[in-house]
Enzyme design. Structure first.
Site, PDB file in Angstrom:
ATOM      1  N   HIS A   1      40.681  41.548  43.736  1.00 35.49           N
ATOM      2  CA  HIS A   1      40.947  40.786  42.510  1.00 35.49           C
ATOM      3  C   HIS A   1      42.206  39.982  42.779  1.00 35.49           C
ATOM      4  CE1 HIS A   1      41.219  40.023  38.122  1.00 35.49           C
ATOM      5  NE2 HIS A   1      42.526  40.070  38.353  1.00 35.49           N
TER       6      HIS A   1
ATOM      7  N   ASP B   1      30.135  39.007  37.523  1.00 42.38           N
ATOM      8  CA  ASP B   1      31.319  39.495  36.798  1.00 42.38           C
ATOM      9  C   ASP B   1      30.956  39.757  35.329  1.00 42.38           C
ATOM     10  OD1 ASP B   1      33.870  40.352  36.232  1.00 42.38           O
ATOM     11  OD2 ASP B   1      34.823  38.391  36.432  1.00 42.38           O
TER      12      ASP B   1
ATOM     13  N   ARG C   1      31.500  49.506  31.573  1.00 39.29           N
ATOM     14  CA  ARG C   1      32.376  50.091  30.542  1.00 39.29           C
ATOM     15  C   ARG C   1      32.146  51.585  30.302  1.00 39.29           C
ATOM     16  NH1 ARG C   1      35.456  45.686  31.104  1.00 39.29           N
ATOM     17  NH2 ARG C   1      34.654  43.823  30.060  1.00 39.29           N
TER      18      ARG C   1
ATOM     19  N   ASN D   1      37.372  49.820  36.256  1.00 41.30           N
ATOM     20  CA  ASN D   1      38.274  49.776  35.099  1.00 41.30           C
ATOM     21  C   ASN D   1      37.612  50.337  33.839  1.00 41.30           C
ATOM     22  OD1 ASN D   1      36.563  47.532  35.018  1.00 41.30           O
ATOM     23  ND2 ASN D   1      38.079  46.203  34.033  1.00 41.30           N
TER      24      ASN D   1
ATOM     25  N   HIS E   1      35.074  36.610  42.520  1.00 39.09           N
ATOM     26  CA  HIS E   1      35.134  35.475  41.584  1.00 39.09           C
ATOM     27  C   HIS E   1      36.083  34.348  42.026  1.00 39.09           C
ATOM     28  CE1 HIS E   1      38.498  37.950  40.332  1.00 39.09           C
ATOM     29  NE2 HIS E   1      37.767  38.752  39.583  1.00 39.09           N
TER      30      HIS E   1
END
EC number: 3.5.2.3
Length: 422
Positions: free
Chosen positions: A176, A302, A61, A91, A229
């Site tokens: 993703h 993740d 983050r 992100n 994932h």
């Protein structure tokens, strides 16, 4: 600086030995019966010594969303969990879609000095899926792989051109896999629990469609695609097909996807809300069988920290994701206890294979002349995972307050002790 580890049970991906380990400066100098003195000696009797874990999928983050996590707190959570190398996704805010942000992330991690951090650069500018990001410049600055994780690249032509470019600079695509139109703002797995709870479902096919597409793009371009994932039996079937054909594909699974099922959502607890969602018992069984088959390449957390206020809301409005760095060891050791994998496999999935996939030749093994990145684990210790142990800024985990078995006791990074369990 020298460090001597005595009475070690050393677990590598291919063998287990009992020996001492002598570390001088940042390297493993010798393994065997060692009698010479060191600046510090640690008795490892009753514990296992493994290579420092490598987590190919975290969210720190930072920059921009530091109220959830930052590189310092993320690094502290990592070493508490025995993880010495992390790949933070792009992100952030602003998005890591240029060399400036990539450099910022690497420099901040070096200043913190706890882990090796290899940023994942964005595939497209702003994660918007329209225009390629500065892939070559980010690679030169230190980005090790590329992903729009959090959002899929829905345009197949854009993904093809990105794959060609990434392949050209020696990078990897971290896919993703989610058809956002089919997922259609769902919150949990599309199945019986969605029907019972009235929550909107995300079908397994939303994941599988994009995996199928990206397998074909890998075939077309020759690019290495790593599927993040993976959560469904159908996805594993597709990956098996691609590997049988010899395509350049690898995959990871997250501990929550082999530890939990959609049945947990009957509680409406938002700490069980994640993307991809928790799936069925049949999917969990398929993941465990895929481990036994050797189809899965690695385990990645993740790790997705969120502020309490982003989870303590109506289920549909709650953020997706859970923290996972400090539960990686106990949840994976549960697979060992269930005889799904061996301790040697534990190392293969959490360290050796990630190092091999990423081309990190000095990591992934406890061996002479390798970088001294090590985790010393008490695999039998039972404890409650709580805020006293948690090193993340966030606490969004369904395992918070639960009894776990297996804990990291000491983490050594480049020959220095960076974490000790108190």
């Amino acid at each position: 600086m020298s460090l001597l580890l005595k009475n070690c049970e050393i677990i590598n991906f291919d063998k287990t030995i009992k020996a001492d380990i002598l570390i001088i400066d940042d390297k493993i100098k010798a393994i065997g019966s060692i009698s010479e003195k060191a600046d510090r000696t640690i008795d490892c009797a009753g514990k296992i010594v493994v290579p420092g874990l490598i987590d190919m999928h975290v969210h720190f983050r930072d920059p921009g969303l530091e109220y959830k996590e930052d590189i310092e707190s993320g690094s502290k959570a990592a070493v508490a969990g025995g993880v010495t190398t992390c790949l933070p996704m792009a992100n952030t805010k602003p998005v890591n879609d240029n060399a400036y942000i990539t450099t910022y992330m690497i420099d901040k991690a070096k200043k913190v000095g706890l882990i090796d951090l290899y940023p994942v650069g964005a595939i497209t500018k702003g994660l918007e899926g329209l225009e390629l990001a500065e892939i070559g410049e980010m690679k030169a600055a230190g980005a090790i792989a590329f992903s729009d994780d959090g959002k899929p690249v829905m345009n197949s032509e854009v993904m093809r051109r990105a794959a060609e470019y990434i392949n050209g600079v020696g990078g990897i695509v971290l896919s993703h896999s989610e058809d956002i139109n089919l997922a259609a703002k769902g919150a949990i797995n599309d199945g019986k629990i969605a029907t019972i709870t009235g929550l909107k479902g995300i079908p397994a096919e939303a994941e599988e469609i994009i995996i199928a597409r990206d397998i074909l793009i890998s075939k077309l371009t020759g690019t290495h695609f790593h599927f993040c994932h993976v959560s469904t039996k159908g996805s594993l079937d597709l990956i098996r097909f691609a590997k049988d054909k010899g395509y350049r594909v690898t995959c990871e699974v997250a501990p929550h996807h082999f530890s939990l099922t959609e049945d947990e959502l009957l509680s409406y607890d938002t700490n069980y809300k994640m993307n991809p969602p928790l799936r069925t018992k049949e999917d969990v069984y398929a993941i465990k069988q895929a481990f036994k088959e050797g189809l899965i390449d690695c385990i990645a957390t993740d790790h997705a920290p969120h502020h309490r206020d982003e989870k303590f809301v109506e289920f549909d409005l709650a953020a997706f994701g859970i923290i996972g760095l400090q539960t990686l060891i106990p949840l994976t050791l549960k697979l060992v206890e269930e005889e799904v994998i061996t301790l040697n496999d534990f190392v293969k999935y959490t360290s050796y294979n990630p190092a091999k996939i990423l081309g990190l030749a000095d990591k992934g093994m406890v061996a002479e002349d390798k970088i001294a990145d090590l985790a010393i684990i008490d695999k039998d210790k039972e404890y409650i995972f709580d805020e006293n142990l948690n090193r993340s800024k966030s606490s969004n985990s369904p395992f918070m307050g639960k009894k776990l078995k297996g804990i990291n006791c000491i983490t050594i990074k480049s020959g220095k002790i960076v974490y000790e369990l108190q």
